[in-house]
Motif scaffolding. Structure first.
Motif, PDB file in Angstrom:
ATOM      1  N   ASP A 117       0.468  -1.379   0.037  1.00 59.77           N
ATOM      2  CA  ASP A 117       0.040   0.007  -0.215  1.00 59.77           C
ATOM      3  C   ASP A 117       0.777   1.382  -0.037  1.00 59.77           C
ATOM      4  OD1 ASP A 117      -2.444  -1.076   0.143  1.00 59.77           O
ATOM      5  OD2 ASP A 117      -1.688  -2.392   1.807  1.00 59.77           O
ATOM      6  N   ASP A 140       2.925  -1.618  12.376  1.00 56.50           N
ATOM      7  CA  ASP A 140       3.111  -1.783  10.752  1.00 56.50           C
ATOM      8  C   ASP A 140       4.062  -3.777  10.660  1.00 56.50           C
ATOM      9  OD1 ASP A 140       1.609  -1.321   8.155  1.00 56.50           O
ATOM     10  OD2 ASP A 140       3.979  -2.361   7.607  1.00 56.50           O
ATOM     11  N   THR A 146       4.702  -4.730   7.828  1.00 56.28           N
ATOM     12  CA  THR A 146       5.408  -4.449   6.772  1.00 56.28           C
ATOM     13  C   THR A 146       7.173  -3.562   6.938  1.00 56.28           C
ATOM     14  OG1 THR A 146       3.705  -5.148   4.451  1.00 56.28           O
ATOM     15  CG2 THR A 146       6.079  -3.509   3.868  1.00 56.28           C
ATOM     16  N   ARG A 168       3.136  -7.406  -0.491  1.00 59.03           N
ATOM     17  CA  ARG A 168       2.484  -7.329   0.943  1.00 59.03           C
ATOM     18  C   ARG A 168       1.635  -6.225   0.698  1.00 59.03           C
ATOM     19  NH1 ARG A 168       2.980  -9.615   5.802  1.00 59.03           N
ATOM     20  NH2 ARG A 168       2.575  -7.342   6.470  1.00 59.03           N
ATOM     21  N   LYS A 169       0.704  -6.518  -0.285  1.00 61.94           N
ATOM     22  CA  LYS A 169      -0.810  -6.023  -0.425  1.00 61.94           C
ATOM     23  C   LYS A 169      -1.567  -5.528   0.797  1.00 61.94           C
ATOM     24  CE  LYS A 169      -3.662  -2.508  -2.031  1.00 61.94           C
ATOM     25  NZ  LYS A 169      -4.227  -3.021  -1.464  1.00 61.94           N
ATOM     26  N   ASP A 170      -2.024  -4.814   1.181  1.00 62.35           N
ATOM     27  CA  ASP A 170      -3.307  -5.713   2.479  1.00 62.35           C
ATOM     28  C   ASP A 170      -4.817  -5.823   1.573  1.00 62.35           C
ATOM     29  OD1 ASP A 170      -1.938  -5.096   4.679  1.00 62.35           O
ATOM     30  OD2 ASP A 170      -2.347  -3.297   4.410  1.00 62.35           O
ATOM     31  N   MET A 193     -12.829  -7.882   5.190  1.00 63.96           N
ATOM     32  CA  MET A 193     -11.099  -8.041   6.133  1.00 63.96           C
ATOM     33  C   MET A 193     -11.255  -7.250   7.589  1.00 63.96           C
ATOM     34  SD  MET A 193      -8.993  -4.783   4.185  1.00 63.96           S
ATOM     35  CE  MET A 193      -7.575  -4.761   5.708  1.00 63.96           C
ATOM     36  N   ASN A 247      -4.582 -16.731   6.293  1.00 68.16           N
ATOM     37  CA  ASN A 247      -4.379 -15.658   6.325  1.00 68.16           C
ATOM     38  C   ASN A 247      -3.050 -15.483   5.186  1.00 68.16           C
ATOM     39  OD1 ASN A 247      -5.999 -13.968   7.313  1.00 68.16           O
ATOM     40  ND2 ASN A 247      -5.203 -14.950   8.793  1.00 68.16           N
ATOM     41  N   THR A 296      -2.403 -12.767   2.909  1.00 64.52           N
ATOM     42  CA  THR A 296      -2.002 -12.059   1.227  1.00 64.52           C
ATOM     43  C   THR A 296      -0.835 -11.208   2.324  1.00 64.52           C
ATOM     44  OG1 THR A 296      -3.891 -10.899   2.496  1.00 64.52           O
ATOM     45  CG2 THR A 296      -3.817 -11.781   0.677  1.00 64.52           C
ATOM     46  N   SER A 297      -1.189 -10.357   3.548  1.00 68.26           N
ATOM     47  CA  SER A 297      -0.083  -9.856   4.197  1.00 68.26           C
ATOM     48  C   SER A 297       0.069 -10.634   5.975  1.00 68.26           C
ATOM     49  CB  SER A 297      -0.561  -8.277   3.869  1.00 68.26           C
ATOM     50  OG  SER A 297      -1.469  -8.115   3.606  1.00 68.26           O
ATOM     51  N   THR A 343       0.494  -9.938   9.802  1.00 61.89           N
ATOM     52  CA  THR A 343       0.444  -8.838  10.613  1.00 61.89           C
ATOM     53  C   THR A 343       0.816  -9.277  11.950  1.00 61.89           C
ATOM     54  OG1 THR A 343      -1.378  -8.308  11.408  1.00 61.89           O
ATOM     55  CG2 THR A 343      -1.206  -7.006   8.993  1.00 61.89           C
TER      56      THR A 343
END
Length: 315
Positions: free
Chosen positions: A8, A18, A20, A86-88, A165, A283, A285-286, A288
């Motif tokens: 993002d 965060d 990332t 790492r796109k949410d 999400m 999960n 995609t990214s 956390t």
């Protein structure tokens, strides 16, 4: 090494939490060079390779003006030692198209983590179907009557969209079935959209646990995201309180049962959601919670992740 993050907008990062950012900080600490772009910057044309308009950056060490842009350039993805997707979420059409561009970049020689094809093959809610031995009673359907029969059997249920999400669009319906018909119509859009229904797990009061798995191995601490007040959702985005705690025996059983399978498919980092003793989401995609676990438990998740990334690139 040169590492590209597809993520993002950098300006939107909340660096105090965060994941990332935590990855970037550890990579820079080890001397690796950083670049970033958004999925919208990916491009390909006949006779060429997948490239992107990227921002080459250095972290400043502060949390506010946290990065300095050194230059902006068009670069082929295969020029980087690793590309981290790492796109949410949401996993929408544009995310889907981005995975195809990233997969083409792989064919051209890029190393992409998590693997684009694996991202497509493991939608975060539906991926639990493969691991039903770890889940609670679950229904995937667009049929309203089937949902009502499931409710009659289990009395208290949770309904959620497949593309949600952060706890978005989650409803709890009690034994009285109040508003069940209206909720079904809202979520399945009068039978045109598939939804997920699960038996309500009262253990949510102790938290929706995020169990991280890196290169097939579980991180020894999870983050229990505990609902606050009258909320039923533990998601941090929905106001849940994150509490780091050691994995339980059941958490380890689930992580050790699933982790190696997904790692073999190119999923370097996975976040399993566990309520009580039941898997509820996978999960990919990214995932956390790196910083919350590090701050509360003193376990440096980012360092373990970068160790795994470096090891994967050395193979």
């Amino acid at each position: 090494m040169n590492i590209l993050f597809v993520a993002d907008p950098l300006e939107a990062f909340q660096t105090y939490k965060d994941t990332t950012f935590a990855m970037m900080r550890e990579l820079q600490r080890r001397g690796h060079r950083l670049a970033a772009c958004e999925p919208r910057h990916l491009s390909w044309r006949t006779g060429g390779v997948v490239h992107a308009q990227v921002r080459e950056i250095a972290l400043t060490g502060t949390l506010d003006d946290w990065f300095a842009q050194e230059r902006c350039a068009t670069r082929a993805l295969r020029e980087f030692d690793a590309v981290l997707m790492r796109k949410d979420p949401p996993f929408d059409s544009e995310y889907f198209y981005a995975t195809h561009l990233l997969e083409q970049a792989e064919r051209e020689g890029a190393r992409v983590f998590n693997k684009p094809a694996a991202l497509r093959d493991h939608p975060e809610k539906l991926a639990i179907m493969e691991f039903a031995q770890f889940t609670g009673p679950t229904l995937v359907t667009r049929d309203a009557d089937e949902v009502k029969r499931f409710h009659a059997e289990h009395q208290e249920i949770i309904l959620k969209p497949l593309d949600g999400m952060g706890g978005m669009g989650i409803f709890r319906v009690g034994a009285d079935g109040l508003n069940l018909g209206s909720i079904i119509e809202t979520l399945n859009r009068h039978g045109t959209t598939t939804i997920m229904v699960q038996r309500f797990l009262p253990e949510i009061a102790q938290g929706d646990k995020r169990v991280l798995v890196i290169a097939g191995k579980p991180v020894p601490y999870c983050l229990a995201r505990i609902p606050q007040g009258s909320e039923i959702r533990g998601n941090l985005a929905a106001g849940g309180k994150g509490v780091a705690q050691p994995l339980s025996a059941r958490d380890l059983e689930i992580a050790n049962g699933i982790g190696p399978v997904l790692a073999a498919r190119g999923l370097l980092l996975v976040g399993l959601d566990v309520i009580g003793e039941r898997l509820t989401e996978v999960n990919v995609t990214s995932p956390t919670c790196f910083q919350e676990i590090a701050q509360q438990a003193g376990f440096d998740v980012a360092a373990v992740f970068v160790d795994a990334l470096e090891a994967a690139l050395a193979r």
